[in-house]
Design an enzyme around this catalytic site. Structure first.
Site, PDB file in Angstrom:
ATOM      1  N   LYS A  73      72.362  31.030  22.441  1.00 11.27           N
ATOM      2  CA  LYS A  73      71.503  32.222  22.481  1.00 11.27           C
ATOM      3  C   LYS A  73      71.379  32.728  23.914  1.00 11.27           C
ATOM      4  CE  LYS A  73      69.124  30.889  18.294  1.00 11.27           C
ATOM      5  NZ  LYS A  73      68.046  30.160  17.647  1.00 11.27           N
ATOM      6  N   GLN A 129      62.154  27.733  18.787  1.00 14.85           N
ATOM      7  CA  GLN A 129      63.260  27.035  18.101  1.00 14.85           C
ATOM      8  C   GLN A 129      62.705  25.951  17.173  1.00 14.85           C
ATOM      9  OE1 GLN A 129      66.655  27.853  18.454  1.00 14.85           O
ATOM     10  NE2 GLN A 129      66.860  26.488  16.712  1.00 14.85           N
ATOM     11  N   ASP A 172      62.281  36.563  15.383  1.00 18.53           N
ATOM     12  CA  ASP A 172      62.761  35.822  14.208  1.00 18.53           C
ATOM     13  C   ASP A 172      62.335  36.509  12.911  1.00 18.53           C
ATOM     14  OD1 ASP A 172      64.434  33.678  14.576  1.00 18.53           O
ATOM     15  OD2 ASP A 172      62.815  32.303  15.158  1.00 18.53           O
TER      16      ASP A 172
END
Ligand code: NAP
Length: 311
Positions: A53, A97, A120
């Site tokens: 990422k 995460q 997200d």
């Protein structure tokens, strides 16, 4: 006739090129998009995901910051980290995460992320925006599924879509996106009776189950589009043979690495489907591309009209 293989790497590269151009435009206007990633403790798989990422951010000119609290971090400490990131103007996106260490209340940490920075798309405000067709941030993997269909000129409107899996992260948002795109949608799960029979009605079949090779020929109407979201590691030689017997190049890699990846769709489905996403190289690459897209979108939405450009 064998299925058209939908190349996720090519589509993700196309999306990233477009994002890179938009990041340049935004940066020239004084709005460089910024993403913060919180990676708590040590989890080798998560470390690889976060590295990828951060690398994508660097390639596209997005500001990135990784924050790595120790494995022993408490819920309170994580809430403070998220709270500080919520306040910082140069941070447009916050990604926590998963999985978080056991002692952490993951739901309350995810809920603390400001909805306008929730790249997200997991916050209830964004879930509500999606289900009521309001502008908001959409979960990355489901958004990637729609991009694959759209950019491969596979129509959604009026088609029968069947989604196997109903998780908050993949199954439900994919189903909602397909519905918002005017498909007729059926969602199956572990308590569904006669899944194969239902799946055979699908023009578009999405598998997000987490079970290697679950979707076999019996699930697929000839010519259907099959989107395989599953990522499963196979290490057992017998199981490998069940999926890839006779595939010499796969076997070479399997013997070298001791494992290979298989989706939720059995590879022999490619003899029957009209189009199919491979694993690896199908939906997977889209997830990071859509995270980058969400970071830019969050920047545009949060920093107002000038950052959005022409309207
Ligand atoms: P999950 O949270 O474990 O959900 C799995 C879903 O599958 C559940 O709704 C479950 O039903 C259903 N299911 C399980 N066994 C079933 C069965 N025998 N018959 C019918 N349905 C069954 O998994 P997830 O997070 O959605 O992930 C699904 C897969 O996608 C995994 O392989 C994951 O690694 C992969 N994934 C890939 C990406 C990517 O970037 N490509 C991103 C995220 C996830 P119940 O609700 O009834 O339990």
């Amino acid at each position: 006739m064998a299925a058209i293989i939908l190349d996720g790497n090519r589509i993700a590269a196309q999306i990233k090129t477009e994002i890179g151009q938009e990041v340049c435009r935004l940066s020239d206007a004084g709005f460089r998009p910024g993403l913060a990633v919180i990676l708590a403790g040590h989890n080798p798989a998560s470390e690889i995901y976060v590295r990828n990422k951060v690398k994508s951010c660097e390639q596209l000119g997005i500001l990135s910051e990784s924050i790595g609290p120790p494995q022993s971090v408490s819920t309170k400490e994580l809430l403070e980290i998220v709270g500080r990131l919520n306040q910082r103007d140069e941070i447009d996106g916050i990604l926590v995460q998963l999985p978080l260490p056991e002692q952490v209340d993951a739901k309350s940490v995810l809920l603390a992320v400001a909805p306008e920075k929730d790249v997200d798309g997991f916050h209830p405000v964004n879930v509500g925006n999606l289900s009521t067709q309001r502008p908001g941030l959409v979960p990355c993997t489901p958004a990637g599924v729609i991009e694959i269909l759209r950019r491969s000129n596979l129509p959604i409107e009026g088609r029968n879509a069947v989604v196997i899996g109903r998780s908050d992260i993949v199954g439900k948002p994919v189903a909602m996106l397909l519905l918002n795109n005017n498909a007729t949608v059926t969602v199956c799960h572990s308590k569904t009776i006669n899944i194969a029979q239902i799946a055979r009605q699908a023009d578009i079949l999405v598998a997000a189950i987490g079970k290697p090779g679950f979707v076999t020929r019996e699930f697929v109407k000839p010519g259907a589009t099959v989107i395989d979201v599953g990522i499963n590691k196979v290490t057992d030689k017998k199981e490998f043979e069940r999926f890839f017997a006779g595939d010499t190049s796969r076997e070479r890699t399997f013997l070298e690495k001791g494992s290979t990846l298989v989706g939720d769709v059995h590879p022999h489905v490619k003899e029957l489907a009209g189009a199919l996403t491979p694993v690896p190289g199908g939906v997977g690459p889209l997830t990071i591309a859509m995270l980058m897209a969400n970071t830019v979108k969050a920047c545009q939405m949060r920093r107002g009209k000038v950052a959005r450009g022409r309207e």
